[in-house]
Design a protein around this motif. Structure first.
Motif, mmCIF file in Angstrom:
data_model
loop_
_atom_site.group_PDB
_atom_site.id
_atom_site.type_symbol
_atom_site.label_atom_id
_atom_site.label_comp_id
_atom_site.label_asym_id
_atom_site.label_seq_id
_atom_site.Cartn_x
_atom_site.Cartn_y
_atom_site.Cartn_z
ATOM 1 N N HIS A 153 -3.824 9.055 6.723
ATOM 2 C CA HIS A 153 -2.945 8.447 7.719
ATOM 3 C C HIS A 153 -2.590 7.076 7.158
ATOM 4 O O HIS A 153 -3.303 6.102 7.348
ATOM 5 N N GLY A 154 -1.474 7.030 6.430
ATOM 6 C CA GLY A 154 -1.212 5.904 5.553
ATOM 7 C C GLY A 154 -0.517 4.728 6.186
ATOM 8 O O GLY A 154 -0.230 4.692 7.392
ATOM 9 N N ALA A 155 -0.236 3.736 5.345
ATOM 10 C CA ALA A 155 0.389 2.485 5.760
ATOM 11 C C ALA A 155 1.880 2.704 5.997
ATOM 12 O O ALA A 155 2.575 3.294 5.168
ATOM 13 N N GLY A 156 2.363 2.183 7.122
ATOM 14 C CA GLY A 156 3.776 2.294 7.438
ATOM 15 C C GLY A 156 4.004 2.751 8.860
ATOM 16 O O GLY A 156 3.068 2.872 9.655
ATOM 17 N N ALA A 157 5.249 3.012 9.178
ATOM 18 C CA ALA A 157 5.639 3.329 10.554
ATOM 19 C C ALA A 157 5.246 4.747 10.950
ATOM 20 O O ALA A 157 5.487 5.703 10.213
ATOM 21 N N LEU A 158 4.662 4.887 12.129
ATOM 22 C CA LEU A 158 4.452 6.207 12.706
ATOM 23 C C LEU A 158 5.782 6.739 13.236
ATOM 24 O O LEU A 158 6.596 5.987 13.765
ATOM 25 N N ILE A 178 0.830 -1.204 0.000
ATOM 26 C CA ILE A 178 0.000 0.000 0.000
ATOM 27 C C ILE A 178 0.863 1.252 0.000
ATOM 28 O O ILE A 178 0.553 2.246 -0.672
ATOM 29 N N ALA A 179 1.967 1.223 0.747
ATOM 30 C CA ALA A 179 2.789 2.422 0.922
ATOM 31 C C ALA A 179 3.609 2.772 -0.303
ATOM 32 O O ALA A 179 3.891 3.952 -0.550
ATOM 33 N N THR A 180 4.023 1.779 -1.078
ATOM 34 C CA THR A 180 4.937 2.044 -2.198
ATOM 35 C C THR A 180 4.227 2.813 -3.306
ATOM 36 O O THR A 180 3.183 2.417 -3.800
ATOM 37 N N HIS A 226 3.586 10.936 9.835
ATOM 38 C CA HIS A 226 2.916 9.690 9.440
ATOM 39 C C HIS A 226 3.023 9.475 7.936
ATOM 40 O O HIS A 226 3.150 10.442 7.165
ATOM 41 N N PRO A 227 2.946 8.220 7.485
ATOM 42 C CA PRO A 227 2.900 7.954 6.041
ATOM 43 C C PRO A 227 1.633 8.543 5.433
ATOM 44 O O PRO A 227 0.627 8.766 6.112
ATOM 45 N N ILE A 228 1.681 8.754 4.126
ATOM 46 C CA ILE A 228 0.516 9.277 3.404
ATOM 47 C C ILE A 228 0.560 8.737 1.982
ATOM 48 O O ILE A 228 1.607 8.305 1.496
ATOM 49 N N GLY A 229 -0.574 8.735 1.330
ATOM 50 C CA GLY A 229 -0.655 8.246 -0.050
ATOM 51 C C GLY A 229 -2.084 7.861 -0.374
ATOM 52 O O GLY A 229 -2.959 8.708 -0.495
ATOM 53 N N ILE A 289 10.744 2.392 3.763
ATOM 54 C CA ILE A 289 11.185 1.794 2.495
ATOM 55 C C ILE A 289 11.286 2.875 1.423
ATOM 56 O O ILE A 289 10.672 3.946 1.545
ATOM 57 N N PRO A 290 12.053 2.635 0.356
ATOM 58 C CA PRO A 290 12.077 3.593 -0.757
ATOM 59 C C PRO A 290 10.695 3.717 -1.394
ATOM 60 O O PRO A 290 9.853 2.832 -1.276
ATOM 61 N N ASN A 291 10.469 4.838 -2.046
ATOM 62 C CA ASN A 291 9.235 5.088 -2.799
ATOM 63 C C ASN A 291 7.997 5.164 -1.917
ATOM 64 O O ASN A 291 6.898 4.852 -2.375
ATOM 65 N N MET A 292 8.160 5.581 -0.672
ATOM 66 C CA MET A 292 6.988 5.859 0.137
ATOM 67 C C MET A 292 6.974 7.342 0.491
ATOM 68 O O MET A 292 7.983 8.032 0.388
ATOM 69 N N TRP A 293 5.796 7.827 0.891
ATOM 70 C CA TRP A 293 5.611 9.248 1.175
ATOM 71 C C TRP A 293 5.282 9.432 2.657
ATOM 72 O O TRP A 293 4.646 8.577 3.280
ATOM 73 N N TYR A 294 5.711 10.571 3.195
ATOM 74 C CA TYR A 294 5.419 10.920 4.585
ATOM 75 C C TYR A 294 4.887 12.342 4.683
ATOM 76 O O TYR A 294 5.315 13.232 3.940
ATOM 77 N N SER A 295 3.964 12.549 5.614
ATOM 78 C CA SER A 295 3.597 13.886 6.041
ATOM 79 C C SER A 295 4.499 14.239 7.222
ATOM 80 O O SER A 295 4.417 13.599 8.280
#
Length: 463
Positions: free
Chosen positions: A386-391, A213-215, A379-382, A410-416
């Motif tokens: 409030h997306g998938a991945g580590a807070l 989901i995060a990538t 937090h992750p976003i995409g 991981i590479p290719n993920m987005w964060y707020s």
């Protein structure tokens, strides 16, 4: 009366003539159909590139994702075409890495992973849709009866028996909603139908669903910059005399100004926006829930936009100039720079291979060493706000977030990058002023972190 009717008719013709122009101006990313074409291309690319890589990374031969209509696995929106709004009665998505099962190297073109849909449609030709009935005409795919009940579980059993995977991943987790999509009822029904031979091969892994989901794709990141530009345009318009008349406009007026602007553009938002005020010599309790904006106020917004299945999350700040002022007090500018500094620290610490808790601890340690008083809650976003991945912290959990902060970036993920720094402002009698900021950032395929567009380094000015 005839003249009035004629006038109405002329007006209607004029409106019809102008409608295409007006509509074009109000569709910053194209028509629904044009946006769907782009989303479908992203889906195809993700299924052919991201999905095989994630399955290989976590050593999974097969991945089974059953769901029922209106009771969807959180992965649903990441698996289906933009024309699909709900699962079809029951749909079971099955992914099988035939190259891994045969000990072969994945060529990277998506050919290794079979994508099977038991029930539902082929999602524009991206799945092998299997049904109880043969298609009888060109439109039958969308209309024919789906497999139901035991037939679907038996079909799943046949798929597994044909392929004989060693590990069958299922989405079960006690830590992450994104990885916990298999409901108790579906698990019971599937287990009963498949029997101990297959249930003994079930495996769950929090990171499997999280990583998929995060990538994000480079093409999505390119679009995301355009979406961020729209966010910036709207926040600057909102924090200007276009939307604000000091002494008249209330914060609630700006909340609905934002909602209306986004709606008029044919877009959406994933949360109710908020506008807050800080005022010299006045507490938050004294300001009340919906204060009138006055000169000398510091304004803050928390806003988001949803477009093409992607979400933004932004916090910007503004200052309402006093009569005769041309710039904010130096103390307020310094307060914003202090928040910028915590942004810099967080961006430097945010990199692949590190957990959210580790990033939080390192960032806060550096922040305190520099004498800043802040908190970090990124937090992750995409696909989700409030997306998938580590807070990376929560506002009320600065010591770490336990299991929710343990997944690796991981590479290719987005964060707020969401945070705040509080600074005493001399011009306000050393009253503490809280500068909360939030900008979306992209971790590229090379592991480097950058802003999706830019970050706010100057207060917006309301004159």
């Amino acid at each position: 009366m005839r003249g009035v009717i004629g006038g109405f008719a002329l007006c209607a013709v004029s409106l019809l003539t102008l409608a295409p122009q007006v509509a074009a101006q109000q569709r910053p990313f194209g028509t629904l159909r044009e946006k769907a074409v782009l989303q479908q291309a992203w889906l195809e690319s993700r299924l052919k590139t991201v999905l095989p890589a994630v399955m290989r990374r976590h050593g999974v031969d097969a991945w089974v994702i059953p769901m029922r209509e209106y009771n969807h696995d959180p992965m649903f929106s990441s698996l289906v075409a933009p024309e699909t709004f709900a699962a079809r009665r029951r749909t079971i998505y099955v992914f099988f890495d035939k190259c891994a099962a045969g000990g072969r190297v994945d060529p990277g073109d998506g050919s290794c992973v079979e994508r099977i849909a038991l029930g539902g449609t082929s999602q524009g030709g991206l799945y092998d849709a299997r049904r109880a009935m043969a298609a009888v005409d060109a439109g039958a795919e969308a209309r024919q009866a789906e497999l139901v009940g035991a037939e679907q579980w038996n079909a799943l059993k046949s798929v597994l028996e044909e392929r004989n995977p060693r590990k069958v991943a299922i989405n079960v987790s006690r830590n992450f909603a994104f990885s916990d999509g298999l409901t108790a009822g579906e698990r019971d029904g599937m287990s009963e139908a498949l029997g101990p031979t297959w249930t003994s091969r079930f495996t769950s892994n929090d990171a499997l669903a999280l990583d998929f989901i995060a990538t994000r794709l480079p093409e999505e990141a390119e679009f995301y910059a355009k979406l961020q530009e729209l966010v910036w345009t709207l926040t600057q318009r909102m924090f200007s005399n276009e939307a604000i008349t000091p002494g008249v406009t209330k914060t609630g007026d700006l909340v609905w100004w934002w909602r209306q602007q986004v709606n008029d553009l044919g877009l959406g938002t994933w949360f109710q926006p908020s506008i807050s005020v800080q005022r010299r010599g006045v507490s938050a309790a004294q300001l009340g829930a919906d204060p009138v904006i006055q000169r000398g106020d510091v304004l803050h917004c928390d806003v988001g936009i949803t477009a093409l299945g992607l979400n933004t999350d932004t916090q910007h700040n503004a200052y309402v100039l006093l009569e005769g002022e041309t710039a904010p007090p130096a103390g307020l500018q310094r307060a914003l720079r202090n928040a910028n500094r915590l942004q810099d620290i967080t961006m430097e610490e945010l990199r692949p291979g590190r957990s959210g808790n580790a990033i939080l601890a390192a960032s806060l340690s550096r922040m305190r060493a520099e004498g800043l008083n802040g908190t970090l809650y990124s937090h992750p976003i995409g696909m989700h706000g409030h997306g998938a991945g580590a807070l990376i912290g929560r506002w009320d959990a600065q010591e770490g977030t336990g299991p929710q902060g343990e997944p690796l970036v991981i590479p290719n993920m987005w964060y707020s990058i969401e945070l705040q720094v509080t600074t005493p402002v001399p011009e306000w009698g050393n009253q503490p002023v809280r500068m909360a900021q939030e900008e979306d950032a992209i971790i590229g395929p090379d592991g480097r972190t950058r802003w999706a567009l830019r970050r706010q380094s100057n207060l917006f000015l309301v004159r």
